[in-house]
Design an enzyme around this catalytic site. Structure first.
Site, mmCIF file in Angstrom:
data_model
loop_
_atom_site.group_PDB
_atom_site.id
_atom_site.type_symbol
_atom_site.label_atom_id
_atom_site.label_comp_id
_atom_site.label_asym_id
_atom_site.label_seq_id
_atom_site.Cartn_x
_atom_site.Cartn_y
_atom_site.Cartn_z
ATOM 1 N N LYS A 67 0.832 -1.250 -0.209
ATOM 2 C CA LYS A 67 -0.086 -0.005 -0.021
ATOM 3 C C LYS A 67 0.876 1.218 0.134
ATOM 4 C CE LYS A 67 -4.421 -0.768 2.203
ATOM 5 N NZ LYS A 67 -5.028 -0.773 3.543
ATOM 6 N N GLY A 133 -2.829 2.736 9.805
ATOM 7 C CA GLY A 133 -3.313 3.234 8.427
ATOM 8 C C GLY A 133 -4.827 3.531 8.422
HETATM 9 P P1 NAP Z 1 -2.301 -1.138 11.327
HETATM 10 O O1 NAP Z 1 -1.665 0.105 10.373
HETATM 11 O O2 NAP Z 1 -1.157 -2.107 11.399
HETATM 12 O O3 NAP Z 1 -2.503 -0.672 12.606
HETATM 13 C C1 NAP Z 1 -2.873 -1.360 13.496
HETATM 14 C C2 NAP Z 1 -3.344 -0.545 14.981
HETATM 15 O O4 NAP Z 1 -3.571 -1.610 16.027
HETATM 16 C C3 NAP Z 1 -2.491 0.458 15.582
HETATM 17 O O5 NAP Z 1 -3.302 1.434 15.962
HETATM 18 C C4 NAP Z 1 -1.869 -0.303 16.583
HETATM 19 O O6 NAP Z 1 -1.154 0.321 17.703
HETATM 20 C C5 NAP Z 1 -2.914 -1.162 17.068
HETATM 21 N N1 NAP Z 1 -2.663 -2.504 17.814
HETATM 22 C C6 NAP Z 1 -2.105 -3.579 17.318
HETATM 23 N N2 NAP Z 1 -2.030 -4.498 18.378
HETATM 24 C C7 NAP Z 1 -2.296 -3.736 19.476
HETATM 25 C C8 NAP Z 1 -2.145 -4.168 20.848
HETATM 26 N N3 NAP Z 1 -1.799 -5.566 21.147
HETATM 27 N N4 NAP Z 1 -2.888 -3.440 21.626
HETATM 28 C C9 NAP Z 1 -3.139 -2.206 21.481
HETATM 29 N N5 NAP Z 1 -2.942 -1.730 20.077
HETATM 30 C C10 NAP Z 1 -2.739 -2.437 19.254
HETATM 31 O O7 NAP Z 1 -3.580 -1.761 10.720
HETATM 32 P P2 NAP Z 1 -4.515 -1.082 9.688
HETATM 33 O O8 NAP Z 1 -4.493 -1.290 8.653
HETATM 34 O O9 NAP Z 1 -5.068 0.307 10.350
HETATM 35 O O10 NAP Z 1 -5.893 -2.127 10.141
HETATM 36 C C11 NAP Z 1 -6.400 -2.398 11.355
HETATM 37 C C12 NAP Z 1 -7.649 -3.197 11.500
HETATM 38 O O11 NAP Z 1 -8.710 -2.769 10.791
HETATM 39 C C13 NAP Z 1 -7.319 -4.577 10.908
HETATM 40 O O12 NAP Z 1 -7.837 -5.567 11.797
HETATM 41 C C14 NAP Z 1 -7.706 -4.678 9.568
HETATM 42 O O13 NAP Z 1 -8.204 -5.999 9.093
HETATM 43 C C15 NAP Z 1 -9.002 -3.645 9.916
HETATM 44 N N6 NAP Z 1 -9.402 -3.051 8.499
HETATM 45 C C16 NAP Z 1 -10.658 -3.288 8.038
HETATM 46 C C17 NAP Z 1 -11.154 -2.579 6.759
HETATM 47 C C18 NAP Z 1 -12.658 -2.599 6.465
HETATM 48 O O14 NAP Z 1 -12.855 -2.399 5.533
HETATM 49 N N7 NAP Z 1 -13.519 -2.957 7.437
HETATM 50 C C19 NAP Z 1 -10.147 -1.633 6.092
HETATM 51 C C20 NAP Z 1 -8.989 -1.628 6.645
HETATM 52 C C21 NAP Z 1 -8.555 -2.313 8.039
HETATM 53 P P3 NAP Z 1 0.388 0.907 17.563
HETATM 54 O O15 NAP Z 1 0.211 2.089 16.699
HETATM 55 O O16 NAP Z 1 0.753 1.273 18.961
HETATM 56 O O17 NAP Z 1 1.165 -0.423 17.067
#
Ligand code: NAP
Length: 279
Positions: A67, A133
């Site tokens: 991405k 993200g």
């Molecule tokens: P990302 O960029 O990797 O961000 C992950 C987030 O989760 C960060 O804020 C991270 O905190 C936090 N996190 C992870 N493990 C943690 C823990 N053990 N304790 C506290 N915070 C934690 O991922 P993303 O792309 O934003 O996606 C996040 C979620 O959204 C995923 O589950 C993904 O499948 C879902 N999603 C859904 C859609 C949809 O269309 N419904 C679209 C996109 C994403 P830190 O910053 O502290 O690491």
């Protein structure tokens, strides 16, 4: 015209995008294909780009881990994608590749569909849990639809600070403990961390049992459909908003960018729910 669409990423064999876009093509009488282009994680993006150019795709989606990397190879990047720092949709416009990020707009569209009254309220106050993200895209989209307050709580505070700074408004950065104590200050609380995602379905970012019931609780995770966070909210008698609806609307916006047609979502959220429950 027969379109050629697809998805690049790794791993993507379980992606729901082919199902979603094939349904959109059916609904809009559009001829085309949607293929999965799975490339190993270490594949240089130059190679992927070369392949996609050689087969002349009209548009494609981009997911993890490409991405951000894809951005260097595009001719133009939409301002929202630039602000979000990631591209999830590319259109080939007469040989010119333009990158977009449809997550934020898709999220807001799904919310407008399910909770239209939220958009009539003033002021409108949101709390985002997480600063990855997806949170960045959602934050940008909420600014665009004039939310009055958008606060962020994240484990790594600097990431939340960076999002707020970018938007240049008076958003506050909270710890999860502070967020938990202040849930009632918001109209909607949006869970965007990956905590609670399959297989760790017993985990939740907010540990207290009783949620203030006048608040909408939204979780963008869609595996499982009903996360522990949403179960806690429902038990408290609060309205909930599911992550699979965002998945549909961000795809709808991508389809619109590619074809100029906006497919009706209709019953697709129920159909998708059934597919996800069967997995
Ligand atoms: P990302 O960029 O990797 O961000 C992950 C987030 O989760 C960060 O804020 C991270 O905190 C936090 N996190 C992870 N493990 C943690 C823990 N053990 N304790 C506290 N915070 C934690 O991922 P993303 O792309 O934003 O996606 C996040 C979620 O959204 C995923 O589950 C993904 O499948 C879902 N999603 C859904 C859609 C949809 O269309 N419904 C679209 C996109 C994403 P830190 O910053 O502290 O690491």
């Amino acid at each position: 015209m027969v379109y050629r669409f697809g998805l690049i990423g790794y791993p993507i064999s379980h992606s729901l995008s082919p199902w979603i876009h094939e349904r959109f093509m059916e609904k809009t009488s559009t001829k085309g294909t949607y293929s999965l282009f799975e490339f190993a994680q270490q594949t240089p993006v130059e190679e992927i780009v070369k392949h996609l150019k050689s087969i002349n795709v009209h548009g494609f989606n981009v997911t993890v881990p490409f991405k951000q990397q894809i951005m260097t190879f595009l001719d133009e990047i939409d301002p929202v994608a630039n602000r979000t720092g990631a591209v999830n949709t590319v259109i080939n416009k007469n040989g010119k590749w333009i990158g977009y990020n449809t997550d934020g707009v898709g999220y807001v569209r799904s919310l407008q569909d399910k909770f239209p009254n939220l958009f009539k309220m003033t002021p409108r106050r949101a709390l985002i849990l997480g600063a990855g993200g997806a949170a960045r895209g959602i934050f940008t989209a909420l600014v665009q639809v004039h939310f009055d307050q958008i606060d962020i709580a994240n484990r790594t505070k600097e990431k939340a600070v960076a999002i707020c700074r970018h938007a240049n408004n008076d958003s506050q950065v909270l710890s999860f403990e502070e967020a938990e104590a202040r849930l009632a200050d918001y109209d909607i609380v949006i869970q965007t961390t990956s905590v609670g995602m399959k297989p760790n379905i017993e985990q939740t970012i907010i540990t207290k049992e009783d949620f203030p019931s006048a608040v909408i609780y939204s979780d963008i995770i869609y595996q499982p459909i009903k996360t522990k966070f949403l179960q806690q909210a429902e038990k408290s008698g609060a309205p909930v908003h599911y992550g699979h609806t965002m998945l549909l609307y961000q795809a709808q916006y991508a389809f619109e960018i590619w074809t100029g047609k906006k497919p009706d979502i209709g019953m697709m959220d129920d159909e998708l729910e059934q597919i996800l429950k069967g997995r």
